[in-house]
Design a protein around this motif. Structure first.
Motif, PDB file in Angstrom:
ATOM      1  N   SER A 540       0.840  -1.198   0.000  1.00 46.04           N
ATOM      2  CA  SER A 540       0.000   0.000   0.000  1.00 46.04           C
ATOM      3  C   SER A 540       0.876   1.248   0.000  1.00 46.04           C
ATOM      4  O   SER A 540       1.717   1.447   0.881  1.00 46.04           O
ATOM      5  CB  SER A 540      -0.912   0.002   1.235  1.00 46.04           C
ATOM      6  OG  SER A 540      -1.512   1.263   1.395  1.00 46.04           O
ATOM      7  N   GLU A 541       0.665   2.090  -1.027  1.00 43.75           N
ATOM      8  CA  GLU A 541       1.454   3.321  -1.112  1.00 43.75           C
ATOM      9  C   GLU A 541       1.206   4.219   0.081  1.00 43.75           C
ATOM     10  O   GLU A 541       2.111   4.867   0.588  1.00 43.75           O
ATOM     11  CB  GLU A 541       1.126   4.057  -2.412  1.00 43.75           C
ATOM     12  CG  GLU A 541       1.937   5.332  -2.593  1.00 43.75           C
ATOM     13  CD  GLU A 541       1.655   5.977  -3.939  1.00 43.75           C
ATOM     14  OE1 GLU A 541       1.572   5.255  -4.952  1.00 43.75           O
ATOM     15  OE2 GLU A 541       1.518   7.215  -3.957  1.00 43.75           O
ATOM     16  N   LYS A 542      -0.068   4.230   0.542  1.00 42.38           N
ATOM     17  CA  LYS A 542      -0.385   5.077   1.691  1.00 42.38           C
ATOM     18  C   LYS A 542       0.346   4.600   2.940  1.00 42.38           C
ATOM     19  O   LYS A 542       0.867   5.398   3.721  1.00 42.38           O
ATOM     20  CB  LYS A 542      -1.891   5.088   1.937  1.00 42.38           C
ATOM     21  CG  LYS A 542      -2.294   6.004   3.095  1.00 42.38           C
ATOM     22  CD  LYS A 542      -3.779   6.050   3.278  1.00 42.38           C
ATOM     23  CE  LYS A 542      -4.143   7.059   4.374  1.00 42.38           C
ATOM     24  NZ  LYS A 542      -3.437   6.843   5.613  1.00 42.38           N
ATOM     25  N   ARG A 544       3.150   2.867   3.006  1.00 40.91           N
ATOM     26  CA  ARG A 544       4.572   3.178   2.875  1.00 40.91           C
ATOM     27  C   ARG A 544       4.825   4.667   3.104  1.00 40.91           C
ATOM     28  O   ARG A 544       5.814   5.058   3.732  1.00 40.91           O
ATOM     29  CB  ARG A 544       5.077   2.773   1.476  1.00 40.91           C
ATOM     30  CG  ARG A 544       5.076   1.282   1.223  1.00 40.91           C
ATOM     31  CD  ARG A 544       6.012   0.928   0.071  1.00 40.91           C
ATOM     32  NE  ARG A 544       5.738   1.729  -1.134  1.00 40.91           N
ATOM     33  CZ  ARG A 544       4.794   1.415  -2.042  1.00 40.91           C
ATOM     34  NH1 ARG A 544       4.053   0.324  -1.885  1.00 40.91           N
ATOM     35  NH2 ARG A 544       4.620   2.170  -3.097  1.00 40.91           N
ATOM     36  N   SER A 545       3.926   5.492   2.608  1.00 37.48           N
ATOM     37  CA  SER A 545       4.103   6.933   2.811  1.00 37.48           C
ATOM     38  C   SER A 545       4.028   7.293   4.297  1.00 37.48           C
ATOM     39  O   SER A 545       4.849   8.056   4.809  1.00 37.48           O
ATOM     40  CB  SER A 545       3.022   7.694   2.030  1.00 37.48           C
ATOM     41  OG  SER A 545       3.150   9.082   2.247  1.00 37.48           O
ATOM     42  N   ALA A 571       9.731   6.682   0.431  1.00 33.20           N
ATOM     43  CA  ALA A 571       8.375   6.503  -0.102  1.00 33.20           C
ATOM     44  C   ALA A 571       7.825   7.872  -0.458  1.00 33.20           C
ATOM     45  O   ALA A 571       8.267   8.888   0.097  1.00 33.20           O
ATOM     46  CB  ALA A 571       7.477   5.814   0.939  1.00 33.20           C
TER      47      ALA A 571
END
Length: 670
Positions: A540-542, A544-545, A571
């Motif tokens: 999930s990019e969120k 990782r961010s 990220a």
């Protein structure tokens, strides 16, 4: 007549001495013709009249005394300048040489006159005067060459030298007698002067010379000859005071254990009356030597009032340190910490004592600022170590580790600093440094060898205390808790479900992220870093961010801005978060650089930070102090002035310091 009797008495005494001396050194010689035998001869007054025409009253008096001693019934002419005397230029020239002490030239002039006038016969007085003058010269030469037996021998054969008019010969004879272990006779010579010579300066000088050669008991016999003035003061009061000073100084130099009560009272009374700084400080150091630091403090405070300066500050600081008052000592020495290597060492000792107090004091920013500056400049490992423990006590392990590492760099053999680095590295979960220290030190330090074993307890930091003064330029940078974002993970802020250890690898990325924020809530950023790292593995990019953002915050709390920078790039982040992190990273970098005296990098970090957010007053003050320490006083003054105009109180002291520095700088310019 009186002088003649005195001379005769002394002559007899020294004649007896000469006889004894000569008996040891050489065959006895017949004494010269006694002066009394010459009493019926015509008195040669040429010298007397010559000196009178020269206006040399001192020599006139001496010549009258000499002639009276030689001719007891003789009286000087009523008018030494009367016209009934016609001087002979050749005789005048001879006396001129005599007056200058050029005896060889005088004898050559006599020979010249005899060659030109075979009928000329020099008077007995002239020849005798030359004999005495030459004897006096030989006596002085022998004295200067430390040939004391020769001095005594000449004096014994030339009693005319032993008069108040030739007091220098008397002093030299006294010294010669004392240095050849005939102290009682040397003492007699001093007594002779004090009994017979009226000149106050000669009497005082006699006591001063005696001080250098005689002990206190022997000097007491001379003090018995002291004359008291109409004001009730003894003529040797200054000598008594000097002896009192010497008595205290002997204690300070280890020559004796304590001074006489009378000496202490005498100097005490005089110092209180005169406020002489040297005497006040001497009494202060003596009180310290006698283990009376409170009394010493009073003396040094009086000395400071009379003579504010490094000498008084030095003593006062020592007295305060002896009374366990390092804070006052540090303040007293602050202005003199670079005045001398000795004062720098004393200042750093006071600073180290101040930092190590229990409970730890919350120091003013300006105090910490100068302690840090002095430590960095002196590269003093002991004070750096105490700065480390001070930071550790206020839960700043990263800052503490920096100080301990600096201390071990400056003094690789300093075990306490190595132990401090071990403790803080353990707190920071820096296993590699812990292993390195134990490997290096275990053979030499039992506590380092046993660290981490059962029963060993590491020093526990005190609860975080807020900095009294928020000015970053002068604090040890207490890391402020960062706002925790609402992750919506279900492990809300304030949860204590992460209080037990769980391997991050055993969690899902989302679970690790939630646990990491929980650990941040508990102010355990080093544990949070590992959980954020696990969350960075999420698809999930969120997630990782959020993990990159959280890990950056954790590194910032740990005082590792470089690691935070790396984490922030692991990220994608929103521009708002990038800006927030960049501001926090560069702020932390500026504080860290300033704390270790790296003012150029502090300014560089502030410049980087300014790309993301304007500087508030506290950071403007940090920038101004950085300029100040780099001696860029004009730029510092401009910023301090601007910030002070907003009512920011912390800038006012900086403004004053910068302007003082500018004034000093201007005064030194040609």
């Amino acid at each position: 007549m009186i002088k003649a009797l005195r001379l005769a008495t002394l002559s007899l005494a020294f004649f007896a001495l000469a006889t004894a001396t000569q008996a040891q050194q050489q065959p006895a010689q017949a004494p010269t013709t006694p002066p009394a035998a010459q009493s019926q001869q015509k008195v040669d007054e040429t010298a007397l009249r010559y000196f009178a025409r020269q206006g040399d009253q001192k020599r006139v008096d001496a010549e009258i005394a000499r002639l009276k001693a030689l001719y007891p019934g003789w009286e000087p002419p009523a008018n030494l300048l009367a016209n009934d005397y016609v001087p002979d230029p050749d005789i005048e020239k001879i006396w001129d040489f005599y007056g200058k002490g050029e005896y060889a030239a005088a004898r050559a002039a006599i020979a010249t006159k005899q060659a030109a006038d075979p009928a000329f016969t020099p008077s007995a007085d002239l020849l005798h005067s030359l004999d005495v003058g030459e004897a006096g010269m030989r006596l002085r030469n022998a004295s200067d060459a430390s040939q004391y037996e020769t001095v005594v021998s000449i004096a014994a054969n030339t009693p005319e030298l032993l008069t108040c008019e030739s007091v220098d010969s008397l002093w030299r004879v006294a010294e010669a007698l004392i240095r050849t272990e005939r102290t009682s006779r040397g003492l007699d010579a001093y007594k002779y002067v004090l009994t017979n010579c009226a000149d106050p300066q000669i009497r005082l000088a006699t006591m001063q010379k005696a001080m250098a050669l005689l002990d206190r008991t022997q000097l007491d016999t001379l003090f018995a000859l002291e004359r008291v003035g109409t004001d009730g003061a003894g003529e040797f009061a200054s000598i008594r005071l000097s002896l009192a000073r010497n008595a205290l100084a002997d204690v300070l130099t280890g020559k004796s254990s304590s001074a006489g009560e009378e000496d202490v009272k005498l100097l005490d009374s005089s110092a209180r009356q005169t406020k002489a700084p040297d005497d006040l400080r001497l009494l202060g150091w003596y009180a310290l030597n006698q283990k009376r630091p409170a009394d010493a403090q009073q003396w040094f405070e009086m000395a400071t009032a009379a003579d504010p300066g490094q000498l008084s500050a030095h003593g006062l600081a020592v007295a305060l340190l002896d009374q366990k008052q390092p804070g006052q000592a540090e303040a007293i020495l602050a202005d003199y910490r670079t005045a001398s290597p000795e004062l720098t060492t004393l200042y750093l000792t006071a600073a180290a004592s101040l930092l190590s107090q229990e409970p730890r004091p919350q120091l003013e920013a300006v105090v910490l600022n100068r302690v840090v500056a002095a430590t960095m400049e002196a590269r003093n490992a002991n004070t750096a170590q105490e700065l480390g423990w001070y930071a550790y006590a206020f839960s700043q392990p990263q800052t503490a580790a920096q100080w301990f590492r600096l201390a071990t760099t400056w003094d690789p053999q300093d075990e306490p600093s190595a132990y401090g680095l071990l403790v803080t590295s353990d707190a920071l979960k820096d296993a590699e440094t812990v292993r390195a220290i134990k490997s290096q030190w275990s053979a030499r330090s039992a506590r380092i060898a046993s660290f981490g074993q059962r029963g060993e307890v590491a020093p526990t930091p005190a609860p975080v205390a807020p900095a009294r003064n928020p000015e970053p330029a002068a604090t040890m940078a207490v890391v402020q808790p960062q706002p925790t974002p609402n992750t919506g993970s279900g492990t809300g802020s304030g949860s204590r479900s992460c209080s037990t250890y769980v391997p991050p690898a055993s969690l899902s990325p989302a679970g690790a992220l939630a646990r990491a924020w929980c650990l941040m809530d508990l102010n355990r950023p080093s544990d949070a870093v590992a959980n954020f790292a696990r969350a960075l593995n999420s698809s999930s990019e969120k997630t990782r961010s959020d993990a990159a953002y959280g890990q950056s915050l954790a590194y910032i709390r740990l005082g590792l801005p470089s690691d935070a920078m790396v984490a922030s790039s692991s990220a994608p982040l929103s521009q708002a978060r990038i800006n927030e992190l960049q501001v926090a990273i560069h702020t932390r970098a500026a504080l860290a650089a300033y704390e270790i005296g790296d003012y150029r990098n502090a300014l560089r970090a502030l410049d980087e930070r300014s790309r993301y957010a304007p500087e508030q007053n506290d950071l403007l003050v940090l920038r101004a102090w950085s300029y100040y320490h780099l001696r860029r006083y004009r730029e510092a003054d401009q910023i301090f002035t601007a910030v002070a105009a907003t009512g920011f109180q912390d800038a006012i002291a900086g403004q004053a310091a910068a302007r003082d520095a500018l004034r000093i700088q201007a005064s030194r310019e040609p």
